[in-house]
Design a protein around this motif. Sequence first.
Motif, PDB file in Angstrom:
ATOM      1  N   UNK A  86      83.942 -33.707  21.221  1.00  0.00           N
ATOM      2  CA  UNK A  86      83.192 -34.956  21.248  1.00  0.00           C
ATOM      3  C   UNK A  86      81.696 -34.682  21.110  1.00  0.00           C
ATOM      4  N   UNK A  87      81.017 -35.517  20.309  1.00  0.00           N
ATOM      5  CA  UNK A  87      79.567 -35.398  20.175  1.00  0.00           C
ATOM      6  C   UNK A  87      78.974 -36.697  19.676  1.00  0.00           C
ATOM      7  N   UNK A  88      77.671 -36.807  19.859  1.00  0.00           N
ATOM      8  CA  UNK A  88      76.908 -37.965  19.405  1.00  0.00           C
ATOM      9  C   UNK A  88      75.785 -37.469  18.512  1.00  0.00           C
ATOM     10  N   UNK A  89      75.568 -38.152  17.392  1.00  0.00           N
ATOM     11  CA  UNK A  89      74.418 -37.898  16.527  1.00  0.00           C
ATOM     12  C   UNK A  89      73.615 -39.189  16.456  1.00  0.00           C
ATOM     13  N   UNK A  90      72.295 -39.089  16.654  1.00  0.00           N
ATOM     14  CA  UNK A  90      71.474 -40.284  16.760  1.00  0.00           C
ATOM     15  C   UNK A  90      70.091 -40.046  16.175  1.00  0.00           C
ATOM     16  N   UNK A  91      69.426 -41.156  15.836  1.00  0.00           N
ATOM     17  CA  UNK A  91      68.042 -41.050  15.380  1.00  0.00           C
ATOM     18  C   UNK A  91      67.117 -40.755  16.549  1.00  0.00           C
ATOM     19  N   UNK A  92      67.458 -41.292  17.721  1.00  0.00           N
ATOM     20  CA  UNK A  92      66.734 -41.041  18.960  1.00  0.00           C
ATOM     21  C   UNK A  92      67.746 -40.976  20.093  1.00  0.00           C
ATOM     22  N   UNK A  93      67.380 -40.299  21.164  1.00  0.00           N
ATOM     23  CA  UNK A  93      68.333 -40.044  22.239  1.00  0.00           C
ATOM     24  C   UNK A  93      68.713 -41.289  23.029  1.00  0.00           C
ATOM     25  N   UNK A  94      67.879 -42.324  23.052  1.00  0.00           N
ATOM     26  CA  UNK A  94      68.130 -43.476  23.920  1.00  0.00           C
ATOM     27  C   UNK A  94      68.699 -44.680  23.178  1.00  0.00           C
ATOM     28  N   UNK A  95      69.224 -44.486  21.974  1.00  0.00           N
ATOM     29  CA  UNK A  95      69.762 -45.598  21.192  1.00  0.00           C
ATOM     30  C   UNK A  95      71.214 -45.863  21.615  1.00  0.00           C
ATOM     31  N   UNK A  96      71.606 -47.137  21.846  1.00  0.00           N
ATOM     32  CA  UNK A  96      73.019 -47.442  22.154  1.00  0.00           C
ATOM     33  C   UNK A  96      73.945 -46.933  21.054  1.00  0.00           C
ATOM     34  N   UNK A  97      75.105 -46.453  21.462  1.00  0.00           N
ATOM     35  CA  UNK A  97      76.007 -45.744  20.547  1.00  0.00           C
ATOM     36  C   UNK A  97      77.168 -46.605  20.081  1.00  0.00           C
ATOM     37  N   UNK A  98      77.522 -46.458  18.818  1.00  0.00           N
ATOM     38  CA  UNK A  98      78.717 -47.079  18.264  1.00  0.00           C
ATOM     39  C   UNK A  98      79.702 -45.971  17.906  1.00  0.00           C
ATOM     40  N   UNK A  99      81.003 -46.212  18.127  1.00  0.00           N
ATOM     41  CA  UNK A  99      82.014 -45.216  17.791  1.00  0.00           C
ATOM     42  C   UNK A  99      82.227 -45.191  16.283  1.00  0.00           C
TER      43      UNK A  99
END
Length: 356
Positions: A86-99
């Motif tokens: 499992x991992x998350x990739x984001x533009x910024x660390x505090x952005x709400x996540x979508x699956x």
Amino acid sequence: MLDRFSSPPAGAAAGDTLTEVLLGLRLDGVDYGRCELSTPWSVAFPPQRAARFHFVSRGGAWLRTASSDWMRLDPGDAVLLPRGSFHVIASEADVPTVDIDSLARVPVADDVYLVQGPSPAASGDAPHVMFCGSMRFNLDPLHPLVAMMPDVMRAGELARRDPTVPALLEAMEREVALDRIGACGILARLADVLAATIIRAWVECACGDATGWIAAVRCPQVGKVLAAIHADPERDWPVPVLAGLMGASRSRFADAFTRTVGESPAKYVVKVKMFQARRWIAQEGMRIAVAAHRLGYDSEASFSRAFKRIVGHPPSQARAEHLQARRAPSTPDPVKPAAAGRSPSTGPSAQWSAGR
């Protein structure tokens, strides 16, 4: 596939046993997509058996796994998650996540997908561009080589040690930038080669002082025994035969093998057989009775007991995995409820495209 791209380095001994083991390792692409993301965005990737691959072409990103803090990925960076954790990739660390599974996917080729999400938000900035994919090892996730790999393998960290890595990254960057006809198909093949090269560079460079299984494979005496077992897991491997390969007495061989590998020869042979069995049953759909017979078991019951002891579940569950995959070949493993840690109701403005 590693067997195509893992020729031993110049000056390596012809009988290099680690190379012999690597020749049996294959890495095949499952599916790929080009992702265009308008900031701010954050995408969660659920755990799966297949490895994950990401190449950042434009805009940069941050990546976090369940066991690591956020790490920065700059344009031109590529990462391989060999166990598909499992991992998350984001533009910024505090952005709400979508699956990622909430975004609709439409196949446009055999292994390339068009995946569309919400309409991009109005923004004067160019969208971030990533090329992502799933890859499958022919080795079991519990195989010692796969188990020793870190959760995230970064191409940039290995580029300084292997000149092949930056050349492949540059080729991928050109394909994304030019956006020519068939670009995603070429990118998919480049991704297969790059992932194999990342693993090879990790084995050759990053594990130069490794202990454990890789050190055992490199051992002149024990290494040839391990290479033989992995090359022919269907064969019966009694201790006298293995001792003969090493050129030692049974007691001396058993002591050396256990001391170097960390477990007895008999236990290791059974483990390799069960890795092979799970691949046959879960990936290729082989009947349990056929797998038991090919691996030398007198009864399906004794084979099932050994399988459950090593793998952690009965072979019937592995068979069910294969049947489920045949019914829904493009459906990833479900994400664990506690993994994402964020509500999927809000998320990035995203559009995946397969290129023209």
